[in-house]
Design a protein around this motif. Structure first.
Motif, PDB file in Angstrom:
ATOM      1  N   THR A 111       1.276   3.749  -3.262  1.00 51.91           N
ATOM      2  CA  THR A 111       0.887   5.147  -3.087  1.00 51.91           C
ATOM      3  C   THR A 111       2.010   6.069  -3.536  1.00 51.91           C
ATOM      4  OG1 THR A 111      -0.622   4.588  -1.285  1.00 51.91           O
ATOM      5  CG2 THR A 111       0.150   6.870  -1.382  1.00 51.91           C
TER       6      THR A 111
ATOM      7  N   ALA B 155       0.846  -1.207   0.000  1.00 51.07           N
ATOM      8  CA  ALA B 155       0.000   0.000   0.000  1.00 51.07           C
ATOM      9  C   ALA B 155       0.877   1.251   0.000  1.00 51.07           C
ATOM     10  CB  ALA B 155      -0.935  -0.011   1.210  1.00 51.07           C
TER      11      ALA B 155
ATOM     12  N   VAL C 288     -10.747  -5.567   2.020  1.00 45.98           N
ATOM     13  CA  VAL C 288     -10.490  -4.188   2.434  1.00 45.98           C
ATOM     14  C   VAL C 288     -11.016  -3.302   1.322  1.00 45.98           C
ATOM     15  CG1 VAL C 288      -8.783  -2.516   3.213  1.00 45.98           C
ATOM     16  CG2 VAL C 288      -8.347  -4.972   3.536  1.00 45.98           C
ATOM     17  N   VAL C 289     -11.962  -2.430   1.663  1.00 44.99           N
ATOM     18  CA  VAL C 289     -12.591  -1.577   0.645  1.00 44.99           C
ATOM     19  C   VAL C 289     -12.444  -0.115   1.054  1.00 44.99           C
ATOM     20  CG1 VAL C 289     -14.243  -3.371  -0.034  1.00 44.99           C
ATOM     21  CG2 VAL C 289     -14.873  -1.701   1.724  1.00 44.99           C
TER      22      VAL C 289
ATOM     23  N   ASP D 255      -9.934   3.974   3.848  1.00 46.02           N
ATOM     24  CA  ASP D 255      -8.896   4.527   2.983  1.00 46.02           C
ATOM     25  C   ASP D 255      -7.530   4.509   3.660  1.00 46.02           C
ATOM     26  OD1 ASP D 255     -10.796   5.049   1.079  1.00 46.02           O
ATOM     27  OD2 ASP D 255     -10.882   7.215   1.419  1.00 46.02           O
ATOM     28  N   GLU D 256      -7.504   4.593   4.999  1.00 49.35           N
ATOM     29  CA  GLU D 256      -6.211   4.686   5.695  1.00 49.35           C
ATOM     30  C   GLU D 256      -5.417   3.389   5.593  1.00 49.35           C
ATOM     31  OE1 GLU D 256      -9.146   4.449   7.010  1.00 49.35           O
ATOM     32  OE2 GLU D 256      -9.150   3.651   9.052  1.00 49.35           O
ATOM     33  N   ILE D 257      -6.118   2.265   5.421  1.00 49.46           N
ATOM     34  CA  ILE D 257      -5.408   1.002   5.226  1.00 49.46           C
ATOM     35  C   ILE D 257      -4.905   0.927   3.777  1.00 49.46           C
ATOM     36  CG2 ILE D 257      -5.586  -1.522   5.373  1.00 49.46           C
ATOM     37  CD1 ILE D 257      -6.077  -0.073   8.057  1.00 49.46           C
ATOM     38  N   LEU D 258      -5.762   1.304   2.840  1.00 45.83           N
ATOM     39  CA  LEU D 258      -5.411   1.204   1.414  1.00 45.83           C
ATOM     40  C   LEU D 258      -4.317   2.194   1.022  1.00 45.83           C
ATOM     41  CD1 LEU D 258      -9.001   0.718  -0.073  1.00 45.83           C
ATOM     42  CD2 LEU D 258      -7.224  -1.022   0.187  1.00 45.83           C
ATOM     43  N   SER D 259      -4.253   3.324   1.716  1.00 45.07           N
ATOM     44  CA  SER D 259      -3.228   4.324   1.379  1.00 45.07           C
ATOM     45  C   SER D 259      -1.881   3.970   1.992  1.00 45.07           C
ATOM     46  CB  SER D 259      -3.650   5.706   1.877  1.00 45.07           C
ATOM     47  OG  SER D 259      -3.564   5.762   3.299  1.00 45.07           O
ATOM     48  N   GLY D 260      -1.861   2.995   2.901  1.00 46.99           N
ATOM     49  CA  GLY D 260      -0.609   2.663   3.566  1.00 46.99           C
ATOM     50  C   GLY D 260      -0.336   3.519   4.788  1.00 46.99           C
ATOM     51  N   ARG D 261      -1.267   4.390   5.149  1.00 46.19           N
ATOM     52  CA  ARG D 261      -1.060   5.206   6.343  1.00 46.19           C
ATOM     53  C   ARG D 261      -1.038   4.341   7.594  1.00 46.19           C
ATOM     54  NH1 ARG D 261      -3.835   7.523  10.479  1.00 46.19           N
ATOM     55  NH2 ARG D 261      -2.773   9.353  11.277  1.00 46.19           N
ATOM     56  N   THR D 262      -1.929   3.328   7.622  1.00 49.84           N
ATOM     57  CA  THR D 262      -2.148   2.548   8.842  1.00 49.84           C
ATOM     58  C   THR D 262      -1.928   1.063   8.569  1.00 49.84           C
ATOM     59  OG1 THR D 262      -3.791   4.172   9.547  1.00 49.84           O
ATOM     60  CG2 THR D 262      -3.877   2.010  10.621  1.00 49.84           C
TER      61      THR D 262
END
Lengths: 251, 251
Positions: A36, A32, B47-48, B16-23
């Motif tokens: 990104t 991810a 994960v959506v 979105d925070e999982i998909l963006s790699g933030r979390t």
């Protein structure tokens, strides 16, 4: 690829060990972050068991919906490693022992050590190209828009490093985070108004608790491809928090 | 529920925070472990993003396929929290402010602090029952076979604790792990033969690397509902490794 030709990605994690709770997945987070950075938004992840029909269904759904698909797991030599055969089935292809993969393993193992089981790791769908594995040699592969990576995190990361230059990214996605002392409920209404004024950015709100003795607050993240707009939205959020009597920090 | 009435589960991570790699997600791992303990095999995770249509599609696909569905994330007061509305849409239901949820928040916040944004956290599909949140009060909910939990791990865990007694588990799933010094390729053929003799257990093989200075090996995990068979399969694996000249340890 979507009608707007936006570049997107999905991940399929193949592994009973994730679903049983034996293993904490870390590949999703790694991929991810890396995607990104490349301007390739990750839009969906599925974790499926070591069951051929489930893998085939996930591969065929996601490869038609997204620009890139990455799978992790299930490419070793044991009976539960069925990713190559399942991906081949999804594409309606046979598998074969890729001659370059056989050469790689012949060079890696001592004479007599290249067992039938290990040769299984050279099997890829006909027409697939290999993805190098600098750690344990047995390669991943690419067929169509599907990239098949190992499940062991170090190897998955090394394989992604190998294919990174081949991926076509979109515009870089910028992000700015404002961390504040206020709870979400105190800021929600005005945050929503800022989101309305910045429809070209995506504003996320993530509450956090740092333990019974620690503090709590909210991290507000602005994201988008236009850095100036992302920064402007973050600045408005920062000002809003101060105006509401909170403390804010850009992190 | 499947035709055989096997009890199963799926998770939908909304964020979105999982998909963006933030979390880095940790809720999947927690729920996977807890469900396994209850004899409820986790069969799929999706994960959506924070997009209503994606949430609706995942909910409607998975609630028809599995006994239980658990969602995490998206139930706070901000504009990006759209889980309640999306789950209601999936069921073709309206949302309302649940009177018990309103009372909970009225008791939690000082007069004047219960903003419209916070009242959003009382909105659930009509007919849903609440899931208690001992940490920050705003509840989750259950509608049909879908359990809607918070995304913050501590709160997700507390909510799962609250619903655990209401879940109907199947037979307990036992697991035994044999860790060995051999690589997968050395054991694959004989391991496959053991799997063939124990079709009522699932045998997984997981290579590990503990760093450049450390060792490597393979963890072999036998799983099933019949403890004696799970133990017998593990004992055969242990004996096989010794026979192959390796070192084995039951862990």
């Amino acid at each position: 690829m979507s009608a707007t030709a936006e570049i997107t990605a999905a991940i399929i994690v193949i592994g009973d060990e994730i679903l049983s709770g034996r293993t904490q997945d870390v590949n999703i987070h790694f991929l991810a972050k890396e995607l990104t950075k490349l301007g390739i938004p990750l839009r969906e992840v599925r974790v499926v068991p070591d069951v051929a029909d489930e893998i085939v269904a996930a591969v065929n759904t996601l490869r038609q919906k997204f620009t890139y698909v990455f799978t992790t797991g299930g490419i070793g030599p044991t009976h539960d490693d069925i990713t190559s055969a399942s991906v081949a089935k999804a594409f309606g292809l046979e598998i074969h022992r890729h001659p370059d993969a056989v050469k790689l393993l012949e060079g890696h193992y001592a004479p007599g050590e290249l067992t039938e089981a290990r040769l299984k790791m050279t099997e890829v769908p006909v027409g697939a190209t290999l993805i190098q594995n600098p750690i344990s040699k047995a390669p991943g592969f690419k067929i169509g828009n599907v990239h098949v990576l190992a499940g062991v995190p170090k190897i998955a990361e090394a394989m992604f490093d190998a294919i990174r230059p081949t991926l076509q990214g979109g515009p870089e996605i910028h992000a700015r985070t404002v961390s504040c002392s206020l709870g979400e409920g105190a800021i929600a209404a005005r945050l929503s108004a800022i989101q309305d004024r910045f429809p070209d950015t995506s504003i996320g709100s993530y509450p956090y608790f740092t333990g019974s003795g620690g503090g709590s607050g909210t991290a507000l993240v602005t994201r988008g491809t236009d850095l100036a707009r992302v920064q402007a939205a973050a600045a408005e959020i920062h000002a809003m928090i101060l105006d509401l009597g909170g403390q804010a920090e850009n992190i």
